[in-house]
Design a protein around this motif. Sequence first.
Motif, PDB file in Angstrom:
ATOM      1  N   MET A   1       0.725  -0.894  -0.073  1.00 21.92           N
ATOM      2  CA  MET A   1       0.183  -0.003   0.028  1.00 21.92           C
ATOM      3  C   MET A   1       0.939   1.251   0.102  1.00 21.92           C
ATOM      4  O   MET A   1       1.908   1.325   0.577  1.00 21.92           O
ATOM      5  N   GLU A   2       0.336   2.161  -0.769  1.00 23.10           N
ATOM      6  CA  GLU A   2       1.348   3.563  -0.889  1.00 23.10           C
ATOM      7  C   GLU A   2       1.364   4.261   0.403  1.00 23.10           C
ATOM      8  O   GLU A   2       0.338   4.196   1.264  1.00 23.10           O
ATOM      9  N   GLN A   3       2.231   4.979   0.759  1.00 22.97           N
ATOM     10  CA  GLN A   3       2.474   5.770   1.986  1.00 22.97           C
ATOM     11  C   GLN A   3       1.195   6.714   2.189  1.00 22.97           C
ATOM     12  O   GLN A   3       0.933   7.079   3.207  1.00 22.97           O
ATOM     13  N   LYS A   4       0.990   7.383   0.949  1.00 25.70           N
ATOM     14  CA  LYS A   4       0.111   8.363   1.092  1.00 25.70           C
ATOM     15  C   LYS A   4      -1.303   7.956   1.729  1.00 25.70           C
ATOM     16  O   LYS A   4      -1.912   8.478   2.227  1.00 25.70           O
TER      17      LYS A   4
ATOM     18  N   TYR B   1      -6.233  -1.863   3.060  1.00 27.81           N
ATOM     19  CA  TYR B   1      -5.016  -2.192   3.835  1.00 27.81           C
ATOM     20  C   TYR B   1      -4.897  -3.709   4.331  1.00 27.81           C
ATOM     21  O   TYR B   1      -4.132  -4.289   4.340  1.00 27.81           O
ATOM     22  N   ILE B   2      -6.145  -3.936   4.889  1.00 27.57           N
ATOM     23  CA  ILE B   2      -6.347  -5.191   5.476  1.00 27.57           C
ATOM     24  C   ILE B   2      -6.139  -6.311   4.288  1.00 27.57           C
ATOM     25  O   ILE B   2      -5.435  -7.431   4.380  1.00 27.57           O
ATOM     26  N   MET B   3      -6.626  -5.983   3.024  1.00 28.18           N
ATOM     27  CA  MET B   3      -6.302  -7.079   1.884  1.00 28.18           C
ATOM     28  C   MET B   3      -4.691  -7.203   1.589  1.00 28.18           C
ATOM     29  O   MET B   3      -4.105  -8.140   1.460  1.00 28.18           O
ATOM     30  N   ASP B   4      -4.050  -6.040   1.677  1.00 24.45           N
ATOM     31  CA  ASP B   4      -2.640  -5.921   1.475  1.00 24.45           C
ATOM     32  C   ASP B   4      -1.724  -6.940   2.539  1.00 24.45           C
ATOM     33  O   ASP B   4      -0.904  -7.520   2.262  1.00 24.45           O
TER      34      ASP B   4
ATOM     35  N   LYS C   1      -3.079  -9.305   4.554  1.00 24.65           N
ATOM     36  CA  LYS C   1      -3.395 -10.517   4.116  1.00 24.65           C
ATOM     37  C   LYS C   1      -2.556 -11.238   3.135  1.00 24.65           C
ATOM     38  O   LYS C   1      -1.937 -12.353   3.271  1.00 24.65           O
ATOM     39  N   TYR C   2      -2.341 -10.477   1.911  1.00 22.55           N
ATOM     40  CA  TYR C   2      -1.765 -10.882   1.011  1.00 22.55           C
ATOM     41  C   TYR C   2      -0.165 -11.234   1.352  1.00 22.55           C
ATOM     42  O   TYR C   2       0.464 -12.067   0.982  1.00 22.55           O
ATOM     43  N   ASN C   3       0.343 -10.097   1.784  1.00 23.39           N
ATOM     44  CA  ASN C   3       1.741 -10.275   2.252  1.00 23.39           C
ATOM     45  C   ASN C   3       2.149 -11.239   3.308  1.00 23.39           C
ATOM     46  O   ASN C   3       3.229 -11.964   3.286  1.00 23.39           O
ATOM     47  N   LEU C   4       1.020 -11.675   4.510  1.00 18.80           N
ATOM     48  CA  LEU C   4       1.059 -12.621   5.442  1.00 18.80           C
ATOM     49  C   LEU C   4       1.283 -14.240   4.645  1.00 18.80           C
ATOM     50  O   LEU C   4       2.080 -14.852   4.818  1.00 18.80           O
TER      51      LEU C   4
END
Length: 69
Positions: free
Chosen positions: A1-4, A37-40, A42-45
């Motif tokens: 996810m982008e920092q912005k 954010y939650i989807m990101d 989960k994907y990274n985990l």
Amino acid sequence: MEQKKIERINELAKKAKSKNGLTQAEEQERAQLRKEYIMDVKYNLRAQLENIEVEYPDGEVIPIRRKKK
């Protein structure tokens, strides 16, 4: 996810805690950003877990895989 986007989530959280609160449009934006954010996360985990391997005392190495339902 982008920092912005993360910064925007934090801005909305601070505003929600203030006495003014959020407008309906801001609440919808916050919900969408949280969902993304939650989807990101989960994907990274999942990506990290799929790269884990277990090594047994006999030297056998087995990758951890998702259980079939």
